[in-house]
Design a protein around this motif. Structure first.
Motif, PDB file in Angstrom:
ATOM      1  N   ARG A 230      20.416 -16.045  -1.223  1.00  0.00           N
ATOM      2  CA  ARG A 230      20.507 -14.224  -2.708  1.00  0.00           C
ATOM      3  C   ARG A 230      20.953 -14.101  -3.701  1.00  0.00           C
ATOM      4  O   ARG A 230      20.245 -13.581  -4.936  1.00  0.00           O
ATOM      5  N   LYS A 231      22.129 -14.885  -3.892  1.00  0.00           N
ATOM      6  CA  LYS A 231      22.541 -14.298  -5.109  1.00  0.00           C
ATOM      7  C   LYS A 231      22.458 -15.431  -6.474  1.00  0.00           C
ATOM      8  O   LYS A 231      22.610 -15.372  -7.231  1.00  0.00           O
ATOM      9  N   VAL A 232      21.873 -16.458  -5.930  1.00  0.00           N
ATOM     10  CA  VAL A 232      21.491 -17.638  -7.471  1.00  0.00           C
ATOM     11  C   VAL A 232      20.305 -17.237  -7.866  1.00  0.00           C
ATOM     12  O   VAL A 232      19.703 -18.465  -8.188  1.00  0.00           O
ATOM     13  N   TYR A 233      19.263 -16.790  -6.474  1.00  0.00           N
ATOM     14  CA  TYR A 233      17.612 -17.604  -6.648  1.00  0.00           C
ATOM     15  C   TYR A 233      17.205 -17.137  -8.246  1.00  0.00           C
ATOM     16  O   TYR A 233      16.252 -18.430  -8.753  1.00  0.00           O
ATOM     17  N   ARG A 234      17.874 -16.429  -8.566  1.00  0.00           N
ATOM     18  CA  ARG A 234      16.939 -16.003  -9.772  1.00  0.00           C
ATOM     19  C   ARG A 234      17.071 -16.657 -10.794  1.00  0.00           C
ATOM     20  O   ARG A 234      16.791 -16.282 -11.861  1.00  0.00           O
ATOM     21  N   SER A 235      18.260 -16.575 -10.829  1.00  0.00           N
ATOM     22  CA  SER A 235      19.068 -18.096 -11.806  1.00  0.00           C
ATOM     23  C   SER A 235      19.302 -18.848 -11.863  1.00  0.00           C
ATOM     24  O   SER A 235      19.140 -19.992 -13.080  1.00  0.00           O
ATOM     25  N   HIS A 236      18.984 -19.857 -10.765  1.00  0.00           N
ATOM     26  CA  HIS A 236      18.457 -21.208 -10.774  1.00  0.00           C
ATOM     27  C   HIS A 236      16.992 -21.938 -10.032  1.00  0.00           C
ATOM     28  O   HIS A 236      16.386 -21.916  -9.194  1.00  0.00           O
ATOM     29  N   THR A 237      15.672 -21.081 -11.605  1.00  0.00           N
ATOM     30  CA  THR A 237      15.201 -21.273 -11.090  1.00  0.00           C
ATOM     31  C   THR A 237      13.948 -22.482 -11.673  1.00  0.00           C
ATOM     32  O   THR A 237      13.034 -22.370 -10.341  1.00  0.00           O
ATOM     33  N   ARG A 238      14.829 -23.047 -11.137  1.00  0.00           N
ATOM     34  CA  ARG A 238      14.481 -24.835 -11.147  1.00  0.00           C
ATOM     35  C   ARG A 238      14.557 -25.315  -9.699  1.00  0.00           C
ATOM     36  O   ARG A 238      13.435 -26.528  -9.397  1.00  0.00           O
ATOM     37  N   GLU A 239      14.938 -24.755  -9.609  1.00  0.00           N
ATOM     38  CA  GLU A 239      15.326 -24.657  -7.189  1.00  0.00           C
ATOM     39  C   GLU A 239      14.816 -24.590  -6.090  1.00  0.00           C
ATOM     40  O   GLU A 239      15.192 -24.332  -5.463  1.00  0.00           O
ATOM     41  N   LYS A 240      14.394 -23.412  -7.177  1.00  0.00           N
ATOM     42  CA  LYS A 240      13.210 -21.985  -6.566  1.00  0.00           C
ATOM     43  C   LYS A 240      12.690 -22.782  -5.410  1.00  0.00           C
ATOM     44  O   LYS A 240      12.646 -21.964  -3.654  1.00  0.00           O
ATOM     45  N   GLY A 241      12.036 -23.686  -5.104  1.00  0.00           N
ATOM     46  CA  GLY A 241      11.027 -24.204  -4.232  1.00  0.00           C
ATOM     47  C   GLY A 241      12.044 -24.694  -3.293  1.00  0.00           C
ATOM     48  O   GLY A 241      12.160 -24.283  -2.141  1.00  0.00           O
ATOM     49  N   LYS A 242      13.243 -25.860  -3.191  1.00  0.00           N
ATOM     50  CA  LYS A 242      14.438 -26.178  -2.780  1.00  0.00           C
ATOM     51  C   LYS A 242      15.006 -24.641  -1.637  1.00  0.00           C
ATOM     52  O   LYS A 242      14.748 -24.989  -1.036  1.00  0.00           O
ATOM     53  N   TYR A 243      14.827 -23.591  -2.629  1.00  0.00           N
ATOM     54  CA  TYR A 243      15.591 -22.743  -1.860  1.00  0.00           C
ATOM     55  C   TYR A 243      14.536 -21.731  -1.075  1.00  0.00           C
ATOM     56  O   TYR A 243      14.742 -21.770   0.226  1.00  0.00           O
ATOM     57  N   ILE A 244      13.346 -21.677  -0.952  1.00  0.00           N
ATOM     58  CA  ILE A 244      12.056 -21.970  -0.420  1.00  0.00           C
ATOM     59  C   ILE A 244      11.788 -22.435   1.244  1.00  0.00           C
ATOM     60  O   ILE A 244      12.117 -22.231   1.883  1.00  0.00           O
ATOM     61  N   LYS A 245      11.975 -23.797   1.186  1.00  0.00           N
ATOM     62  CA  LYS A 245      12.225 -24.809   1.741  1.00  0.00           C
ATOM     63  C   LYS A 245      13.204 -24.652   2.434  1.00  0.00           C
ATOM     64  O   LYS A 245      13.035 -24.465   3.870  1.00  0.00           O
ATOM     65  N   ILE A 246      14.331 -24.313   1.672  1.00  0.00           N
ATOM     66  CA  ILE A 246      15.333 -24.202   3.427  1.00  0.00           C
ATOM     67  C   ILE A 246      15.488 -22.524   4.158  1.00  0.00           C
ATOM     68  O   ILE A 246      15.367 -22.816   5.023  1.00  0.00           O
ATOM     69  N   ILE A 247      14.888 -21.444   3.914  1.00  0.00           N
ATOM     70  CA  ILE A 247      14.327 -20.705   4.106  1.00  0.00           C
ATOM     71  C   ILE A 247      13.633 -20.696   5.724  1.00  0.00           C
ATOM     72  O   ILE A 247      14.000 -20.147   5.961  1.00  0.00           O
ATOM     73  N   ILE A 248      12.359 -21.478   4.715  1.00  0.00           N
ATOM     74  CA  ILE A 248      11.595 -21.489   5.822  1.00  0.00           C
ATOM     75  C   ILE A 248      11.921 -22.629   6.403  1.00  0.00           C
ATOM     76  O   ILE A 248      11.623 -22.005   8.482  1.00  0.00           O
ATOM     77  N   SER A 249      12.710 -23.376   6.656  1.00  0.00           N
ATOM     78  CA  SER A 249      13.401 -24.472   7.495  1.00  0.00           C
ATOM     79  C   SER A 249      14.029 -23.424   8.497  1.00  0.00           C
ATOM     80  O   SER A 249      13.932 -23.525   9.924  1.00  0.00           O
ATOM     81  N   LEU A 250      14.569 -22.890   8.247  1.00  0.00           N
ATOM     82  CA  LEU A 250      15.861 -21.740   8.745  1.00  0.00           C
ATOM     83  C   LEU A 250      15.114 -20.545   9.985  1.00  0.00           C
ATOM     84  O   LEU A 250      15.608 -19.813  11.051  1.00  0.00           O
ATOM     85  N   LEU A 251      13.802 -20.897   9.569  1.00  0.00           N
ATOM     86  CA  LEU A 251      13.090 -19.204  10.415  1.00  0.00           C
ATOM     87  C   LEU A 251      12.729 -19.840  11.601  1.00  0.00           C
ATOM     88  O   LEU A 251      12.092 -19.363  12.576  1.00  0.00           O
ATOM     89  N   ASN A 252      13.041 -21.521  11.658  1.00  0.00           N
ATOM     90  CA  ASN A 252      12.786 -22.095  13.663  1.00  0.00           C
ATOM     91  C   ASN A 252      14.154 -22.530  13.929  1.00  0.00           C
ATOM     92  O   ASN A 252      14.385 -22.647  15.151  1.00  0.00           O
ATOM     93  N   VAL A 253      15.328 -21.734  13.171  1.00  0.00           N
ATOM     94  CA  VAL A 253      16.323 -22.267  14.237  1.00  0.00           C
ATOM     95  C   VAL A 253      16.247 -21.131  15.444  1.00  0.00           C
ATOM     96  O   VAL A 253      15.697 -20.098  15.838  1.00  0.00           O
ATOM     97  N   PRO A 254      17.192 -21.485  15.993  1.00  0.00           N
ATOM     98  CA  PRO A 254      17.108 -20.353  17.932  1.00  0.00           C
ATOM     99  C   PRO A 254      17.855 -19.089  17.642  1.00  0.00           C
ATOM    100  O   PRO A 254      17.549 -18.489  18.450  1.00  0.00           O
ATOM    101  N   SER A 255      18.887 -19.041  17.041  1.00  0.00           N
ATOM    102  CA  SER A 255      19.092 -18.091  16.419  1.00  0.00           C
ATOM    103  C   SER A 255      18.405 -16.840  15.915  1.00  0.00           C
ATOM    104  O   SER A 255      18.086 -16.613  14.933  1.00  0.00           O
ATOM    105  N   ALA A 256      18.200 -15.594  16.388  1.00  0.00           N
ATOM    106  CA  ALA A 256      17.713 -14.523  16.421  1.00  0.00           C
ATOM    107  C   ALA A 256      17.679 -14.152  14.702  1.00  0.00           C
ATOM    108  O   ALA A 256      17.279 -13.244  13.904  1.00  0.00           O
ATOM    109  N   THR A 257      19.523 -13.647  14.529  1.00  0.00           N
ATOM    110  CA  THR A 257      19.773 -13.079  13.457  1.00  0.00           C
ATOM    111  C   THR A 257      19.470 -13.750  12.397  1.00  0.00           C
ATOM    112  O   THR A 257      19.263 -13.384  11.147  1.00  0.00           O
TER     113      THR A 257
END
Length: 289
Positions: A230-257
């Protein structure tokens, strides 16, 4: 001037313990009596008493104690007492305390090491900290994860002191190395959090080189990862795809939090239809589960 302290205890001022009674109890061999006396001393100190007459007694009779509760109360006592004079210089008697702290940092018992390292997180006098640096750093490689976790916290706290970067010049690089070999999830979280707060580029580099492993990390570390994104997303424009990939992958973890935080992160970072739909779907699933 009021001083900060991490401890707050209710104290009945109507029945204060006398310093002489505390002194007698501390000089005895009964650990239970020492524990009670140390509690009374701590409560008196928290309520404005100075008790200078107890210092030497505590050095002679409490410092050598092997009882864990006595040692923990001793650290609370050391946190509360004044360590500097009116000019801000460390009191000479603190040399005795430094030696005891060094012994604790090299103690064979992991609990003593760990609580001492945690105590050092709350000390801001560099004259006390500096002689202990080698012992603190040695605990980064201790076999017990409890010790390593607290050693990382101590390094983090020291590095954030006004002149901490001079005490630990290469601390971020050192912690990055620790992070690459650490197996304990809590210790990894502490190490990554330090990089996040003190050397953000190193934290980002570590994250981007371990994109495929984030799913396997512990919940507490994953939460720090989302905060970093959340802190670096807008300043690291070239890596936005990787950040989104990380977020999407974490949607499948067991933790509801973690899943809830992922959905919130998607909403805060993008207004595109696809991430919004994913976030909305995630919220609905959390409500129905």
């Amino acid at each position: 001037m009021e001083k900060s302290c991490s401890l707050l205890i209710h104290f009945d001022k109507g029945t204060p313990a006398l310093a002489n009674e505390i002194k007698v109890a501390l000089e005895g061999n009964d650990d239970t009596a020492k524990i009670d006396a140390m509690k009374k001393a701590v409560m008196l100190l928290l309520n404005g008493e100075t008790l200078p007459q107890l210092f030497i007694t505590i050095v002679r009779y409490v410092l050598p104690s092997e009882d864990h509760t006595v040692q923990k109360l001793l650290l609370l006592y050391l946190e509360i007492i004044a360590k500097t004079d009116s000019k801000g210089k460390v009191l000479p008697e603190m040399i005795l305390i430094c030696q005891n702290l060094r012994n604790n940092l090299q103690h064979p018992n992991e609990y003593i090491r760990g609580v001492t390292l945690r105590f050092l997180c709350r000390i801001c006098e560099t004259e006390i900290i500096e002689p202990l640096i080698p012992s603190i750093l040695a605990n980064l490689e201790h076999r017990n994860p409890f010790v390593r976790r607290n050693a990382i916290l101590a390094v983090n706290a020291i590095y954030k002191l006004p002149h901490g970067d001079h005490l630990l010049v290469d601390a971020p690089e050192m912690i990055e190395k620790v992070l690459s070999t650490e197996a304990d999830q809590s210790a990894k979280r502490n190490a990554f959090l330090m990089l996040y707060t003190c050397a953000q580029d190193l934290a980002v580099h570590y994250l981007l080189t371990h994109v495929d492993k984030v799913f396997e990390w512990g919940e507490s570390l994953q939460m720090v990862v989302l905060d970093l994104i959340r802190k670096v997303y807008r300043s690291h424009t070239r890596e936005k795809g990787k950040y989104i990939k990380i977020i999407i992958s974490l949607l499948n973890v067991p933790s509801a939090t973690v899943i809830f935080e992922c959905a919130g992160t998607l909403v805060s970072l993008s207004s595109a239809p696809t991430p919004i739909r994913v976030a909305a779907s995630t919220y609905c699933q959390l409500l129905t589960n």
